[in-house]
Design a protein around this motif. Structure first.
Motif, short mmCIF file in Angstrom:
data_model
loop_
_atom_site.label_atom_id
_atom_site.label_comp_id
_atom_site.label_asym_id
_atom_site.label_seq_id
_atom_site.Cartn_x
_atom_site.Cartn_y
_atom_site.Cartn_z
N UNK A 11 -1.08 12.28 1.19
CA UNK A 11 -0.05 12.93 0.37
C UNK A 11 1.35 12.77 0.95
N UNK A 12 1.48 12.92 2.26
CA UNK A 12 2.80 12.79 2.87
C UNK A 12 3.20 11.33 3.05
N UNK A 13 2.31 10.54 3.63
CA UNK A 13 2.64 9.15 3.96
C UNK A 13 2.23 8.15 2.89
N UNK A 14 1.31 8.53 2.00
CA UNK A 14 0.78 7.62 0.99
C UNK A 14 0.39 6.30 1.65
N UNK A 15 -0.45 6.42 2.69
CA UNK A 15 -0.79 5.26 3.51
C UNK A 15 -1.45 4.14 2.71
N UNK A 16 -2.27 4.51 1.74
CA UNK A 16 -2.93 3.49 0.94
C UNK A 16 -1.94 2.56 0.25
N UNK A 17 -0.87 3.14 -0.28
CA UNK A 17 0.17 2.34 -0.93
C UNK A 17 0.86 1.43 0.08
N UNK A 18 1.12 1.95 1.28
CA UNK A 18 1.77 1.13 2.31
C UNK A 18 0.85 0.01 2.77
N UNK A 19 -0.44 0.31 2.90
CA UNK A 19 -1.38 -0.72 3.34
C UNK A 19 -1.54 -1.83 2.29
N UNK A 20 -1.34 -1.49 1.03
CA UNK A 20 -1.45 -2.51 -0.02
C UNK A 20 -0.39 -3.59 0.11
#
Length: 595
Positions: A17-26
């Motif tokens: 929720x804070x970092x939205x890591x999945x989006x960044x990893x994409x």
């Protein structure tokens, strides 16, 4: 008895929720397949290993300590070796390592989560694999092809472990004074001779070999730090086929008797012509070692985050059960002889201090870990460069601010327990003792403060800090128009302006007197740390407000913690700013002989 439950909900909140890591990893080719389900599964399994395997050994390690035998060998406390075997069998050492050498190739962010949970569970035990990962990173970045072939697969698998050997009896941070010698041999190797102290995990019985990364001087080395080289020196010599051979000429001379982290073998290491190989270029050992040192500084931040979390959990459990007096506004548990101490305002202050430092520390360290993933893997070179600059700026703050706060948090935890906090069976006094070293090693917090202010901020005329400030400025502009965010945006904006003004003021003074930097550095780092925590709490509050209608207690608690932080902890900066502005005059006025 102590307890530990991995804070999975908050870990997942920060990552998703804070970092939205999945989006960044994409955006990163290496991690495009790392989805939310994969991350959650790894997080849950890491927490399970930490709580079920490592945590039960924490007090055992503290009470037993390590044992040095007459032959110089060292054995770890009961259960440590078996836990390490399970760690290796689970593939945990390979989590974020290069697949070329047997690694799983997963993000540094997930490795950071692993180490938070392990450090909550058992800091002393976690130091063995933690240092090994740093040795892997150093050799991966600077090792020769032969060194990579010899060492990396064994370090990645956990079959071998690693150390970093810097400090000597007469020199700590000032490594330019070191005396350990490296004599070239006819076969291209080097004979290393000297004594290193304070070597964490210097000898033990967990792995079949230990790879020591040793700083030493070549015969023709220049004086000072520019004359230091780095060498890989294994405990057992290695055959041409990679097999472990006869003992090298090195040994643990003694074990340090310490205030805390008793379960880790902190050794005096004697090198008596031990055979090693050069890592990187001659006389540029510090450049190579800084890969491991920076990894260690981030790792020490994780040690302190882990201790902050576990101290908080135990403090809360005790405060809900311990009965003492009545609430000032009337009995809250009239059916009992007294109220639980959690009803008292100052107990709540202590608990919320621990909680706020845990939640902000988690958000901060995970954010930096994600930046490292971007720095190492983003396809755009300019993005990698800018992100790397942010990591460099924030690393000393991770090390110093988190460790200072952990010592505060563990001491507050011991205070919550009252007299029982001073008694070993409850576990709190161990957390205080273990937390204290984190402010000292891998560069004292004063050194981190000087690095931040002198090198990272004033060294480039504030360029990196200005870039970071623009991230905060954009958030303020975007959210400042929302009425419900005013209670968070206003203090964030205020501290951002004050940091900018303070930085310029110190910079101007430093042009006239360099001692102004030394006088201001420690309070300055804490002020910048609070700027970062203010920004992150404001972001977390925004998410909680967005989910307010769900009536989820998690978001309600997140808002309450953010409000406490801004009301009770951020105001520390007023004192710190005055201290920084006071300069060096009163510090340097007294002649040394008067002390």
């Amino acid at each position: 008895m102590p307890q530990y439950n991995p804070p999975l909900r908050d870990i997942q909140f920060v990552i998703h929720e804070l970092l939205d890591a999945g989006k960044e990893f994409s955006k990163l080719p290496a991690y495009q397949d790392v989805d939310k389900d994969t991350m959650n599964q790894i997080i849950e399994e890491a927490g399970k290993f930490a709580s079920e395997i490592a945590f039960p050994l924490n007090q055992v390690g503290d009470q037993e300590g390590c044992t040095r035998h007459d032959d110089g060998s060292v054995t770890t406390p009961s259960g440590f070796k078996q836990a390490y075997e399970q760690y290796v069998a689970g593939g945990w050492p390979a989590l974020s390592c290069d697949p070329e050498y047997g690694g799983q190739g997963l993000p540094q962010l997930l490795n950071t989560v692993l180490y938070e949970t392990l450090n909550s569970a058992n800091q002393s035990w976690t130091m063995y694999p933690g240092l090994s990962h740093g040795a892997y990173e150093c050799l991966h970045a600077h090792g020769t092809d032969d060194q990579k072939k010899t060492y990396l697969e064994k370090l990645v698998s956990g079959q071998w472990t690693g150390t970093m050997c810097l400090t000597e009896p007469h020199c700590g941070t000032d490594l330019g004074l070191l005396k350990t010698k490296a004599e070239p041999q006819a076969d291209g190797t080097y004979a290393i001779t000297g004594t290193k102290i304070f070597i964490s995990s210097g000898d033990h019985d967990l792995s079949e070999n230990i790879v020591h990364l040793v700083l030493a001087r070549l015969p023709d080395s220049p004086i000072g730090s520019k004359g230091i080289s780095l060498f890989a020196v294994p405990k057992f010599q290695i055959g041409s086929d990679g097999s472990v051979g006869k003992p090298n000429a090195l040994s643990c001379g003694s074990l340090e008797h310490k205030m805390g982290i008793h379960g880790n073998a902190t050794c005096v290491m004697n090198f008596d012509g031990a055979i090693g190989t050069l890592v990187g270029e001659p006389h540029k050992g510090l450049n190579a070692m800084f890969v491991m040192m920076n990894a260690a500084r981030l790792g020490v931040g994780m040690q302190s985050l882990g201790l902050t979390e576990v101290a908080y959990q135990n403090s809360v459990a005790y405060a809900k059960e311990r009965l003492q007096m009545r609430s000032l506004t009337g009995a809250k548990a009239p059916e009992k002889a007294a109220d639980p101490i959690i009803v008292h305002p100052d107990v709540r202050r202590m608990l919320l201090t621990q909680r706020a430092y845990a939640e902000a520390g988690r958000a901060f360290s995970y954010w930096v870990a994600l930046m490292i993933d971007i720095e190492l893997n983003h396809p755009d070179e300019s993005v990698r460069k800018e992100t790397g600059e942010m990591v460099a700026l924030l690393t000393p703050i991770i090390k110093a601010f988190l460790t200072d706060n952990a010592f505060v948090a563990t001491n507050e935890g011991m205070q919550v327990f009252g007299g029982h906090g001073y008694i070993a069976e409850w576990g709190m006094e161990q957390y205080v003792r273990d937390a204290r070293i984190n402010m000292i090693y891998e560069g004292t917090n004063t050194i981190q403060s000087l690095d931040l202010l002198g090198r990272k901020v004033l060294g480039d005329m504030g360029k990196k800090l200005t870039k970071f400030g623009k991230i905060i400025e954009k958030f303020i502009e975007d959210e400042g128009v929302r009425k419900e965010m005013q209670e968070f945006i206003d203090p964030l904006s205020d501290i951002a302006v004050k940091v900018e003004k303070l930085t310029k003021e110190i910079g101007m003074k430093a042009m006239m007197n360099h001692e102004e930097v030394g006088a201001a550095a420690v309070p300055y780092l804490r002020v910048v740390g609070h700027l970062i925590y203010s920004y992150l709490f404001a972001r977390m509050a925004k998410i909680a407000l967005t989910n307010k209608s769900s009536n989820d207690p998690f978001y309600q608690a997140k808002l309450a913690t953010a409000r406490f932080y801004f009301d009770k902890l951020l105001p520390e900066t007023a004192m710190l700013i005055r201290q920084a502005r006071a300069g060096s005059k009163s510090l340097m006025a007294m002649p040394a002989e008067f002390f």
